[in-house]
Design a protein around this motif. Structure first.
Motif, PDB file in Angstrom:
ATOM      1  N   TYR A  36     -13.650   1.214  -2.596  1.00 14.14           N
ATOM      2  CA  TYR A  36     -12.547   1.422  -1.301  1.00 14.14           C
ATOM      3  C   TYR A  36     -12.536   0.267  -0.506  1.00 14.14           C
ATOM      4  O   TYR A  36     -13.349  -0.383  -0.356  1.00 14.14           O
ATOM      5  CB  TYR A  36     -12.811   2.723  -0.684  1.00 14.14           C
TER       6      TYR A  36
ATOM      7  N   THR B  84     -17.593  -1.942  -3.361  1.00 13.27           N
ATOM      8  CA  THR B  84     -17.298  -0.741  -2.675  1.00 13.27           C
ATOM      9  C   THR B  84     -16.038  -0.125  -3.411  1.00 13.27           C
ATOM     10  O   THR B  84     -15.120  -1.141  -3.420  1.00 13.27           O
ATOM     11  CB  THR B  84     -16.943  -0.730  -1.068  1.00 13.27           C
TER      12      THR B  84
ATOM     13  N   LYS C 195     -11.896   1.776   4.981  1.00 10.54           N
ATOM     14  CA  LYS C 195     -12.626   2.794   5.262  1.00 10.54           C
ATOM     15  C   LYS C 195     -12.547   3.269   6.554  1.00 10.54           C
ATOM     16  O   LYS C 195     -12.887   2.442   7.503  1.00 10.54           O
ATOM     17  CB  LYS C 195     -14.091   3.149   4.519  1.00 10.54           C
ATOM     18  N   LYS C 196     -12.046   4.601   6.907  1.00  6.53           N
ATOM     19  CA  LYS C 196     -11.961   5.112   8.313  1.00  6.53           C
ATOM     20  C   LYS C 196     -12.187   6.485   8.478  1.00  6.53           C
ATOM     21  O   LYS C 196     -11.386   7.210   7.913  1.00  6.53           O
ATOM     22  CB  LYS C 196     -10.837   4.668   8.797  1.00  6.53           C
ATOM     23  N   GLN C 197     -13.188   6.673   9.238  1.00  9.36           N
ATOM     24  CA  GLN C 197     -13.280   8.304   9.715  1.00  9.36           C
ATOM     25  C   GLN C 197     -12.130   8.812  10.493  1.00  9.36           C
ATOM     26  O   GLN C 197     -12.135   8.383  11.521  1.00  9.36           O
ATOM     27  CB  GLN C 197     -14.675   8.498   9.961  1.00  9.36           C
TER      28      GLN C 197
ATOM     29  N   ILE D  93     -12.219  11.147   5.779  1.00 10.48           N
ATOM     30  CA  ILE D  93     -12.452   9.718   5.740  1.00 10.48           C
ATOM     31  C   ILE D  93     -10.985   9.443   4.913  1.00 10.48           C
ATOM     32  O   ILE D  93     -10.704   9.628   3.839  1.00 10.48           O
ATOM     33  CB  ILE D  93     -13.506   9.051   4.834  1.00 10.48           C
ATOM     34  N   GLU D  94     -10.418   8.166   5.750  1.00 15.91           N
ATOM     35  CA  GLU D  94      -9.381   7.602   4.869  1.00 15.91           C
ATOM     36  C   GLU D  94      -9.800   6.387   4.216  1.00 15.91           C
ATOM     37  O   GLU D  94     -10.596   5.804   4.905  1.00 15.91           O
ATOM     38  CB  GLU D  94      -8.282   7.260   6.014  1.00 15.91           C
ATOM     39  N   PHE D  95      -9.150   6.288   3.205  1.00 10.66           N
ATOM     40  CA  PHE D  95      -9.641   4.977   2.366  1.00 10.66           C
ATOM     41  C   PHE D  95      -8.180   4.323   1.660  1.00 10.66           C
ATOM     42  O   PHE D  95      -7.521   5.341   1.121  1.00 10.66           O
ATOM     43  CB  PHE D  95     -10.748   5.156   1.564  1.00 10.66           C
TER      44      PHE D  95
ATOM     45  N   SER E  50     -21.089   9.598   4.187  1.00  9.32           N
ATOM     46  CA  SER E  50     -20.083   8.559   3.687  1.00  9.32           C
ATOM     47  C   SER E  50     -19.662   7.315   4.594  1.00  9.32           C
ATOM     48  O   SER E  50     -19.108   6.550   4.115  1.00  9.32           O
ATOM     49  CB  SER E  50     -19.018   9.265   2.832  1.00  9.32           C
ATOM     50  N   ALA E  51     -19.371   7.840   5.774  1.00 10.25           N
ATOM     51  CA  ALA E  51     -18.604   7.060   6.697  1.00 10.25           C
ATOM     52  C   ALA E  51     -19.772   5.801   7.346  1.00 10.25           C
ATOM     53  O   ALA E  51     -19.278   4.779   7.777  1.00 10.25           O
ATOM     54  CB  ALA E  51     -18.214   7.690   7.932  1.00 10.25           C
TER      55      ALA E  51
ATOM     56  N   ASP F 268     -21.810   1.995   2.295  1.00  8.59           N
ATOM     57  CA  ASP F 268     -21.210   0.834   1.791  1.00  8.59           C
ATOM     58  C   ASP F 268     -22.203   0.140   1.001  1.00  8.59           C
ATOM     59  O   ASP F 268     -22.029  -0.411   0.027  1.00  8.59           O
ATOM     60  CB  ASP F 268     -20.585  -0.033   2.741  1.00  8.59           C
TER      61      ASP F 268
ATOM     62  N   ILE G 117     -15.725   8.565  -5.875  1.00  4.48           N
ATOM     63  CA  ILE G 117     -14.452   7.945  -5.262  1.00  4.48           C
ATOM     64  C   ILE G 117     -14.036   6.938  -6.299  1.00  4.48           C
ATOM     65  O   ILE G 117     -12.763   6.824  -6.690  1.00  4.48           O
ATOM     66  CB  ILE G 117     -14.882   7.076  -3.984  1.00  4.48           C
TER      67      ILE G 117
END
Length: 417
Positions: free
Chosen positions: A387, A385, A390-392, A398-400, A369-370, A375, A339
């Protein structure tokens, strides 16, 4: 009212600090050795800044450090020391850092204008010290020095003494350091460097030369491989970025982490193929205009395959995804730096980083990773971090949101600083 004024002042201070970091128009300097530049950019800048270099070269105390290390280098050519434990420790900085810090602080204070000019013109806008961007120049410089000293010691520990450092399964020394062959190599290295030691004009040069020779002996040039990316493997995508209508896409990029093969006969591992399949589905659905496969020369140990390069081939051959949509990130060695490094390319290539991107992979790696533990690993290993927010979204996505700290160089990972 006073509290409001105080908050405004703090905001202004924070804004000024942020503005003193990375500048997209900055052009990085080159020493001719990209491995040195990426690990020790401060030293590259000093070498290209004559007035600062002259101050350091002329300082009596620092000159004594230089003479002592050159003397040790020459002594090792003819003495009876033949094992790493007797050849390497004299080139460490860990025993000198306190006295060096005092002297370097004194040098900075006496030559503040020259150093400040260098810091503001190069160290700050380069992004290599982005985590220090909010600090005063003297503090930033001190931390940059510490990174250099720690980085050289790390390399000497790993490739000189054979110590198992952060990632021994993929980054360790290639040979048995106490073997006759390696001991002969180290001794010959001392002789080779002693022959050019008259050219060591600043106090850190002998230890830097030893560290770089050790990396060379172990074929550890990973930071420089395939560079410059935007003129080679990433040229088509780099050119396409300038033509992209970002308003058409919800996400800027799909970051695709590698999964290194265990066999030298397998360019893409079984799980690596699953990673690619997941990313291709998202790309073909129109989620983002670019895929960033990320992964270096990691598995098997000293193997021939680069994860990102092989994933690009797979995506092109199986899904007919064009080279202009694939940005290769060929240096990351771990999920944390997948990332981080992808964000580095996004920033430096001028892609939007204020909006979200996607991290797309297998179900098992998404779960890993979620988790909060990921983290914690990032903070433990990188200090932050790479990112935020962060949202699974699914078992594979995963959105970041990227963070600018990703630009910061890391002395704890000399193969991918």
């Amino acid at each position: 009212m006073k509290r409001v004024h105080a908050i405004i002042v703090l905001m202004l201070i924070a804004g000024c600090a942020a503005a003193q970091g990375y500048d997209k128009n900055y052009r990085r300097l080159s020493s001719g050795d990209l491995t040195v530049d990426k690990n020790f950019y401060l030293l590259t800048v000093i070498d290209k800044t004559p007035d600062v270099k002259a101050v350091l070269a002329g300082n009596v105390a620092l000159k004594s450090f230089l003479q002592a290390k050159v003397g040790i280098l020459k002594a090792h050519v003819t003495d009876t020391c033949s094992y790493p434990a007797s050849l390497m420790p004299d080139f460490f900085w860990k025993n000198d850092t306190a006295s060096l810090a005092r002297e370097l602080n004194s040098v900075y204070a006496a030559n503040k204008r020259a150093f400040d000019k260098m810091i503001d013109a190069h160290l700050r806008p380069s992004g290599y010290y982005q985590r220090f961007a909010g600090m005063a120049n003297g503090v930033l410089l001190g931390k940059a020095w510490n990174q250099c000293f720690y980085g050289m010691d790390y390399i000497i520990n790993q490739y000189g003494l054979g110590k198992r450092m952060r990632y021994p399964h993929i980054d360790s020394v290639s040979y048995v350091v106490t073997s006759r062959m390696y001991r002969t190599t180290l001794k010959d290295m001392m002789s080779s460097l002693a022959e050019v030691s008259e050219g060591f004009d600043v106090f850190y040069k002998p230890s830097l030369a030893v560290a770089m020779q050790l990396m060379q002996a172990n074929d550890r040039d990973e930071p420089a491989r395939l560079e410059p990316l935007e003129e080679g493997i990433n040229k088509a995508a780099f050119d396409q970025i300038k033509k992209t209508d970002w308003k058409k896409y919800r996400y800027a990029a799909i970051v695709l982490p590698g999964a290194g093969p265990t066999l030298t006969t397998t360019p893409v591992s079984p799980n690596g193929k699953i990673h690619c399949d997941m990313a291709a589905r998202r790309y073909l659905a129109g989620d983002a205009p670019f895929i960033i496969p990320s992964g270096g020369y990691c598995y098997p140990f000293q193997g021939p395959y680069n994860e990102a390069v092989e994933m690009k081939k797979y995506l092109m051959e199986k899904y007919n995804i064009p080279a202009s949509a694939i940005i290769v990130e060929p240096q990351a060695r771990h999920t944390t730096t997948n990332i981080r490094n992808a964000v580095r390319l996004m920033v430096r290539y001028g892609m939007p980083v204020t909006g979200p991107s996607l991290f797309v992979t297998s179900m098992s790696q998404t779960k890993y990773s979620a988790a909060d533990s990921f983290d914690a690993r990032n903070i433990r290993e990188l200090g932050y971090t790479p990112y935020t927010r962060k949202k699974q979204l699914t078992n594979h996505v995963i959105e970041f949101y990227p963070v600018m700290e990703c630009l910061h160089m890391d002395p704890l990972d000399p193969l991918d600083p």
